[in-house]
Scaffold this motif. Structure first.
Motif, PDB file in Angstrom:
ATOM      1  N   THR A  82     -26.171 -36.035 116.097  1.00 43.29           N
ATOM      2  CA  THR A  82     -25.317 -36.514 117.178  1.00 43.29           C
ATOM      3  C   THR A  82     -24.283 -37.470 116.577  1.00 43.29           C
ATOM      4  O   THR A  82     -24.421 -37.892 115.433  1.00 43.29           O
ATOM      5  CB  THR A  82     -26.130 -37.278 118.222  1.00 43.29           C
ATOM      6  OG1 THR A  82     -26.701 -38.415 117.572  1.00 43.29           O
ATOM      7  CG2 THR A  82     -27.226 -36.424 118.811  1.00 43.29           C
ATOM      8  N   VAL A  83     -23.266 -37.783 117.364  1.00 38.78           N
ATOM      9  CA  VAL A  83     -22.207 -38.639 116.834  1.00 38.78           C
ATOM     10  C   VAL A  83     -22.729 -40.013 116.396  1.00 38.78           C
ATOM     11  O   VAL A  83     -22.389 -40.472 115.301  1.00 38.78           O
ATOM     12  CB  VAL A  83     -21.037 -38.751 117.841  1.00 38.78           C
ATOM     13  CG1 VAL A  83     -20.051 -39.816 117.392  1.00 38.78           C
ATOM     14  CG2 VAL A  83     -20.336 -37.415 117.978  1.00 38.78           C
ATOM     15  N   ARG A 133     -22.542 -41.375 112.662  1.00 38.36           N
ATOM     16  CA  ARG A 133     -21.877 -42.644 112.392  1.00 38.36           C
ATOM     17  C   ARG A 133     -22.716 -43.494 111.451  1.00 38.36           C
ATOM     18  O   ARG A 133     -22.203 -44.077 110.490  1.00 38.36           O
ATOM     19  CB  ARG A 133     -21.648 -43.380 113.710  1.00 38.36           C
ATOM     20  CG  ARG A 133     -20.558 -44.416 113.654  1.00 38.36           C
ATOM     21  CD  ARG A 133     -20.491 -45.148 114.990  1.00 38.36           C
ATOM     22  NE  ARG A 133     -20.690 -46.568 114.758  1.00 38.36           N
ATOM     23  CZ  ARG A 133     -19.712 -47.357 114.379  1.00 38.36           C
ATOM     24  NH1 ARG A 133     -18.507 -46.894 114.220  1.00 38.36           N
ATOM     25  NH2 ARG A 133     -19.954 -48.623 114.146  1.00 38.36           N
ATOM     26  N   SER A 134     -24.017 -43.558 111.722  1.00 36.62           N
ATOM     27  CA  SER A 134     -24.826 -44.417 110.868  1.00 36.62           C
ATOM     28  C   SER A 134     -24.953 -43.789 109.471  1.00 36.62           C
ATOM     29  O   SER A 134     -25.020 -44.487 108.471  1.00 36.62           O
ATOM     30  CB  SER A 134     -26.206 -44.680 111.493  1.00 36.62           C
ATOM     31  OG  SER A 134     -27.020 -43.554 111.359  1.00 36.62           O
ATOM     32  N   ARG A 135     -24.923 -42.450 109.435  1.00 30.41           N
ATOM     33  CA  ARG A 135     -24.925 -41.800 108.125  1.00 30.41           C
ATOM     34  C   ARG A 135     -23.619 -42.089 107.382  1.00 30.41           C
ATOM     35  O   ARG A 135     -23.627 -42.313 106.163  1.00 30.41           O
ATOM     36  CB  ARG A 135     -25.113 -40.291 108.303  1.00 30.41           C
ATOM     37  CG  ARG A 135     -24.996 -39.530 107.013  1.00 30.41           C
ATOM     38  CD  ARG A 135     -25.629 -38.157 107.045  1.00 30.41           C
ATOM     39  NE  ARG A 135     -25.326 -37.454 105.798  1.00 30.41           N
ATOM     40  CZ  ARG A 135     -25.972 -37.677 104.665  1.00 30.41           C
ATOM     41  NH1 ARG A 135     -26.960 -38.553 104.622  1.00 30.41           N
ATOM     42  NH2 ARG A 135     -25.630 -37.045 103.557  1.00 30.41           N
ATOM     43  N   ALA A 136     -22.529 -42.089 108.114  1.00 28.94           N
ATOM     44  CA  ALA A 136     -21.235 -42.397 107.499  1.00 28.94           C
ATOM     45  C   ALA A 136     -21.267 -43.790 106.875  1.00 28.94           C
ATOM     46  O   ALA A 136     -20.773 -44.001 105.764  1.00 28.94           O
ATOM     47  CB  ALA A 136     -20.122 -42.298 108.539  1.00 28.94           C
ATOM     48  N   ILE A 137     -21.880 -44.736 107.600  1.00 24.91           N
ATOM     49  CA  ILE A 137     -21.969 -46.104 107.075  1.00 24.91           C
ATOM     50  C   ILE A 137     -22.811 -46.120 105.793  1.00 24.91           C
ATOM     51  O   ILE A 137     -22.422 -46.723 104.789  1.00 24.91           O
ATOM     52  CB  ILE A 137     -22.549 -47.048 108.150  1.00 24.91           C
ATOM     53  CG1 ILE A 137     -21.542 -47.177 109.302  1.00 24.91           C
ATOM     54  CG2 ILE A 137     -22.873 -48.409 107.560  1.00 24.91           C
ATOM     55  CD1 ILE A 137     -22.058 -47.921 110.504  1.00 24.91           C
ATOM     56  N   ASP A 138     -23.944 -45.400 105.817  1.00 23.58           N
ATOM     57  CA  ASP A 138     -24.779 -45.320 104.616  1.00 23.58           C
ATOM     58  C   ASP A 138     -24.000 -44.776 103.429  1.00 23.58           C
ATOM     59  O   ASP A 138     -24.091 -45.281 102.314  1.00 23.58           O
ATOM     60  CB  ASP A 138     -25.995 -44.414 104.871  1.00 23.58           C
ATOM     61  CG  ASP A 138     -26.956 -45.045 105.874  1.00 23.58           C
ATOM     62  OD1 ASP A 138     -26.830 -46.268 106.105  1.00 23.58           O
ATOM     63  OD2 ASP A 138     -27.811 -44.317 106.414  1.00 23.58           O
ATOM     64  N   LEU A 139     -23.219 -43.714 103.712  1.00 25.18           N
ATOM     65  CA  LEU A 139     -22.447 -43.091 102.632  1.00 25.18           C
ATOM     66  C   LEU A 139     -21.423 -44.060 102.058  1.00 25.18           C
ATOM     67  O   LEU A 139     -21.256 -44.149 100.852  1.00 25.18           O
ATOM     68  CB  LEU A 139     -21.730 -41.840 103.148  1.00 25.18           C
ATOM     69  CG  LEU A 139     -22.570 -40.577 103.312  1.00 25.18           C
ATOM     70  CD1 LEU A 139     -21.801 -39.534 104.089  1.00 25.18           C
ATOM     71  CD2 LEU A 139     -22.975 -40.030 101.948  1.00 25.18           C
ATOM     72  N   ASP A 184     -13.522 -41.220 111.755  1.00 27.56           N
ATOM     73  CA  ASP A 184     -13.308 -39.906 112.385  1.00 27.56           C
ATOM     74  C   ASP A 184     -13.536 -38.788 111.381  1.00 27.56           C
ATOM     75  O   ASP A 184     -14.192 -37.794 111.671  1.00 27.56           O
ATOM     76  CB  ASP A 184     -11.851 -39.779 112.883  1.00 27.56           C
ATOM     77  CG  ASP A 184     -11.644 -40.536 114.182  1.00 27.56           C
ATOM     78  OD1 ASP A 184     -12.648 -40.811 114.856  1.00 27.56           O
ATOM     79  OD2 ASP A 184     -10.477 -40.844 114.499  1.00 27.56           O
ATOM     80  N   GLN A 185     -12.949 -38.962 110.202  1.00 33.74           N
ATOM     81  CA  GLN A 185     -12.997 -37.889 109.215  1.00 33.74           C
ATOM     82  C   GLN A 185     -14.404 -37.717 108.665  1.00 33.74           C
ATOM     83  O   GLN A 185     -14.859 -36.585 108.461  1.00 33.74           O
ATOM     84  CB  GLN A 185     -11.989 -38.166 108.093  1.00 33.74           C
ATOM     85  CG  GLN A 185     -10.576 -38.255 108.653  1.00 33.74           C
ATOM     86  CD  GLN A 185      -9.484 -38.296 107.593  1.00 33.74           C
ATOM     87  OE1 GLN A 185      -9.516 -37.564 106.629  1.00 33.74           O
ATOM     88  NE2 GLN A 185      -8.518 -39.162 107.779  1.00 33.74           N
ATOM     89  N   LEU A 186     -15.098 -38.830 108.435  1.00 27.59           N
ATOM     90  CA  LEU A 186     -16.480 -38.734 107.947  1.00 27.59           C
ATOM     91  C   LEU A 186     -17.380 -38.085 108.992  1.00 27.59           C
ATOM     92  O   LEU A 186     -18.127 -37.146 108.692  1.00 27.59           O
ATOM     93  CB  LEU A 186     -17.014 -40.133 107.616  1.00 27.59           C
ATOM     94  CG  LEU A 186     -16.678 -40.669 106.216  1.00 27.59           C
ATOM     95  CD1 LEU A 186     -16.906 -42.169 106.161  1.00 27.59           C
ATOM     96  CD2 LEU A 186     -17.517 -39.972 105.160  1.00 27.59           C
ATOM     97  N   ILE A 187     -17.284 -38.580 110.226  1.00 24.52           N
ATOM     98  CA  ILE A 187     -18.168 -38.073 111.282  1.00 24.52           C
ATOM     99  C   ILE A 187     -17.891 -36.597 111.538  1.00 24.52           C
ATOM    100  O   ILE A 187     -18.815 -35.796 111.687  1.00 24.52           O
ATOM    101  CB  ILE A 187     -17.994 -38.927 112.564  1.00 24.52           C
ATOM    102  CG1 ILE A 187     -18.571 -40.321 112.321  1.00 24.52           C
ATOM    103  CG2 ILE A 187     -18.666 -38.266 113.760  1.00 24.52           C
ATOM    104  CD1 ILE A 187     -18.201 -41.349 113.352  1.00 24.52           C
ATOM    105  N   GLU A 188     -16.617 -36.240 111.522  1.00 26.70           N
ATOM    106  CA  GLU A 188     -16.244 -34.839 111.725  1.00 26.70           C
ATOM    107  C   GLU A 188     -16.895 -33.946 110.665  1.00 26.70           C
ATOM    108  O   GLU A 188     -17.454 -32.884 110.970  1.00 26.70           O
ATOM    109  CB  GLU A 188     -14.720 -34.715 111.644  1.00 26.70           C
ATOM    110  CG  GLU A 188     -14.200 -33.334 111.886  1.00 26.70           C
ATOM    111  CD  GLU A 188     -12.678 -33.284 111.786  1.00 26.70           C
ATOM    112  OE1 GLU A 188     -12.098 -34.095 111.044  1.00 26.70           O
ATOM    113  OE2 GLU A 188     -12.083 -32.429 112.452  1.00 26.70           O
ATOM    114  N   THR A 189     -16.837 -34.394 109.411  1.00 22.54           N
ATOM    115  CA  THR A 189     -17.386 -33.587 108.322  1.00 22.54           C
ATOM    116  C   THR A 189     -18.916 -33.522 108.411  1.00 22.54           C
ATOM    117  O   THR A 189     -19.518 -32.465 108.225  1.00 22.54           O
ATOM    118  CB  THR A 189     -16.963 -34.174 106.969  1.00 22.54           C
ATOM    119  OG1 THR A 189     -15.567 -34.405 106.999  1.00 22.54           O
ATOM    120  CG2 THR A 189     -17.295 -33.226 105.839  1.00 22.54           C
ATOM    121  N   ILE A 190     -19.526 -34.671 108.720  1.00 25.38           N
ATOM    122  CA  ILE A 190     -20.991 -34.701 108.826  1.00 25.38           C
ATOM    123  C   ILE A 190     -21.451 -33.761 109.943  1.00 25.38           C
ATOM    124  O   ILE A 190     -22.361 -32.954 109.757  1.00 25.38           O
ATOM    125  CB  ILE A 190     -21.481 -36.138 109.074  1.00 25.38           C
ATOM    126  CG1 ILE A 190     -21.211 -36.997 107.838  1.00 25.38           C
ATOM    127  CG2 ILE A 190     -22.976 -36.151 109.400  1.00 25.38           C
ATOM    128  CD1 ILE A 190     -21.404 -38.479 108.051  1.00 25.38           C
TER     129      ILE A 190
END
Lengths: 312, 327
Positions: free
Chosen positions: B127-128, B132-138, B114-120
């Protein structure tokens, strides 16, 4: 519950002699003795107590000394009125208290914040009967727009009677609900304000600012949710207190609920009704605390994993 | 200093706190540059103003504190006089921030995801599912195993080191050019500290990102920083290449700091310490703030405030160092 029962029992043993209230002036001494015997008041106190607990456990709350109706019937006919009142008061207190508290925290140091602080101070120090009387004076006497007593028209749904479905019922609810909820409102608001200020100071809020999240998002999504926990606990406990405070409000507004019933019973030393009232209020307290604990579990994820055992 | 435009250039930054009757000045006229891909260490003891300096850059000084500066520029663009909205878009997008305590830096009621996606989503037009996939990469990039499951985790389910990695991932959400790391390892144990520092250095190398590393740990500076700024009582007293400063400190206070680092392999002698304590913020001086504790202080040190002057390759604010070397 048993403890409450015991306290209630002991307490009411000393409030007076019900027989004195029940018999007429002309009744003979023999009649009194006979009545005393029939009600079991001559047995030693422990025997009376055990009989009382046994009866309560099997759902038999006894018979009113005064009206000769079964107590359960008497109380359940009055309960909907009180519950609807308490429900509306809670909604009112939460619905205004939380937004006001948040506003007071966010506008702290500005005149709006001070104004909110001052208002709560007044609200917290004003006794319920006074608020009620003032409200009656304002909205029923000076500006006769709202009824000052009673429930208005009610609709019967099964054994439940509701004032929600008629205009006069709803109008009658307003003043008592505001009166009853005002104290709660100020409590909730002050608590909300304190919690919110506390949360706004915390590191994770600072970090969210540092990440560039919008202020509105930080305030209303993160800070609000984190501040809500203690507010829910207290409002849960306050729900019970409202039930108890409703005695005063119901007296002021002649609201036909259990609180008024209780006051009348005290006047008449109607012990079974008083005892049953206390037992029912206690039962509500316990149930509400349980519900609040379950709510926690829903809001705070930390409690869930505590239940599953901590993961490494 | 540098020929190309620095990522960040700070000139005469001051941070003050308004009290009822007076103004307490916590940082005085600090000036420094951070070059592209450089790690600048800011070191000093507690209360020296190093955290305030770094937070002032991104406008995170809580009232009643306020900032004054001749200029703060990010790639040539002034950022010291931006409104709240503009500075917010700098925070997180251009400059990432990492805080000291990973245990309290994350919102306990929201999942890592939630926190990663919110910031991204705040900074990038994604899009969400994309976020999400960017959050996973990070999360992969900061070395978190099983990132997909971790997105579902709440902060309390992770260890301190893991949480600090999540905090770093959050700071990296929008590919900032500069990361301000405020004591990023202080709350962690030693082996984790080394991992986190190594992670920061790797990210800095791979992304050409600059880092301002704020710490009181000279060991961390010596290991990680290219250049170091030493702060004392709200002023920068020495700036230079880390190697230079560590081996051949010019300012007596820096020498004192170096002397207080235990060295492995040497006979156990009593560690040198600097006697006395730093003056409290708000104390005003005519001369050098360090003069009272300085072993080599001269009469001039107590009456005239030393300016930051070039001594060899470093900048030092010390009368003794300035004259001593020349003489």
């Amino acid at each position: 519950m048993t403890a409450v029962g015991a306290i209630a029992f002991v307490l009411f043993h000393y409030v007076g002699d019900p027989v004195e209230m029940m018999v007429g002036v002309e009744d003979s001494a023999e009649m009194r003795v006979e009545l005393r015997e029939r009600l079991g008041l001559n047995d030693p106190a422990p025997v009376q107590f055990i009989r009382f607990i046994g009866d309560v456990a099997t759902g038999n709350l006894g018979v009113s000394y005064r009206t000769r109706q079964p107590v359960a019937e008497l109380i359940f006919s009055r309960l909907p009125a009180t519950l609807e009142l308490v429900f509306c008061a809670t909604i009112f207190a939460l619905g205004t208290g939380i937004p006001l508290g948040v506003a007071a925290a966010l506008y702290r140091g500005r005149w709006t914040g001070y104004l909110a602080d001052l208002t709560t101070l007044v609200g917290i120090s004003m006794p319920t009967f006074m608020t009620g009387t003032l409200l009656i004076f304002l909205f029923a006497v000076t500006f006769p727009i709202l009824p000052s007593f009673g429930r208005g028209e009610v609709v019967k749904i099964g054994w439940w009677t509701t004032g929600f479905l008629t205009v006069s019922g709803l109008k009658s609810l307003i003043l008592p609900s505001v009166t009853l909820g005002l104290f709660q409102l100020t409590m909730i608001m002050r608590l909300m304000r304190g919690e919110m200020l506390e949360t706004l100071r915390s590191d994770f809020i600072k970090f969210q600012h540092a990440r560039g999240l919008s202020t509105r998002r930080i305030h209303f999504r993160h800070a609000l949710r984190n501040s809500l926990m203690p507010v829910i606990t207290v409002s849960g406990m306050q729900f019970g207190a409202l039930l108890a405070f409703s005695i005063v409000t119901e007296s002021v507004f002649q609201w036909p609920g259990v609180g008024l019933l209780f006051v009348q019973s005290v006047n008449n030393v109607d012990v079974p009704v008083m005892a049953a009232y206390l037992m029912i209020v206690a039962a509500f307290f316990v149930t509400i605390n349980l519900v609040v604990d379950l709510l926690y579990y829903y809001i705070d994820p930390r409690l869930k994993s505590g239940l599953q055992g901590r993961r490494a | 200093m540098m020929t190309e435009t620095p990522i960040l250039s700070v000139r005469d930054l001051s941070v003050s706190f308004a009290q009822f009757d007076r103004t307490i000045s916590a940082v005085h006229t600090a000036s420094f540059d951070v070059a592209r891909g450089e790690v600048l260490g800011i070191v000093g003891e507690s209360g020296a103003g190093k955290s305030l300096t770094s937070m002032a850059i991104v406008g995170l000084i809580p009232p009643p504190g306020y900032i004054e500066a001749t200029s703060i520029t990010l790639e040539g663009r002034p950022i010291h006089n931006l409104g709240p909205k503009e500075i917010r878009s700098v925070r997180g997008r251009d400059i990432g921030v990492i805080f000291q305590d990973p245990l309290t830096s994350l919102d306990p009621l929201f999942t890592i995801g939630d926190q990663l996606i919110e910031t991204i989503c705040t900074h990038l037009p994604l899009t969400v599912p994309e976020a999400r996939s960017r959050a996973i990469d990070l999360l992969i990039e900061v070395g978190i195993p099983a990132p997909e499951q971790r997105l579902q985790s709440y902060p309390h389910e992770l260890s301190g080191g893991m949480r600090q990695r999540v905090v770093i991932a959050l700071a990296l959400c929008a590919e900032p050019k500069l990361v301000i790391a405020d004591e990023p390892t202080t709350a962690l144990d030693v082996s984790i500290q080394a991992q986190i520092i190594a992670l920061l250095l790797r990210l800095c190398r791979e992304r050409g990102m600059s880092i301002i590393l704020v710490t009181h740990d000279m060991g961390v500076i010596a290991e990680a920083a290219d250049r170091v700024a030493v702060m004392y009582a709200g002023r920068i007293v020495e700036v230079g290449k880390t190697r230079q400063v560590v081996k051949n400190a010019r300012h007596p206070y820096t020498r004192g700091l170096m002397g207080a680092i235990p060295k492995i392999g040497q006979p156990r002698t009593k560690l040198a310490q600097i006697s006395g304590s730093m003056p409290r913020p708000g104390t005003e001086f005519e001369g050098c703030a360090f003069a009272e504790r300085c072993a080599v202080a001269e009469a001039k040190c107590r009456s005239l405030r030393p300016q930051l002057l070039t001594v060899d390759d470093s900048y030092v604010a010390c009368h003794v160092a300035a004259s001593g070397v020349g003489a």
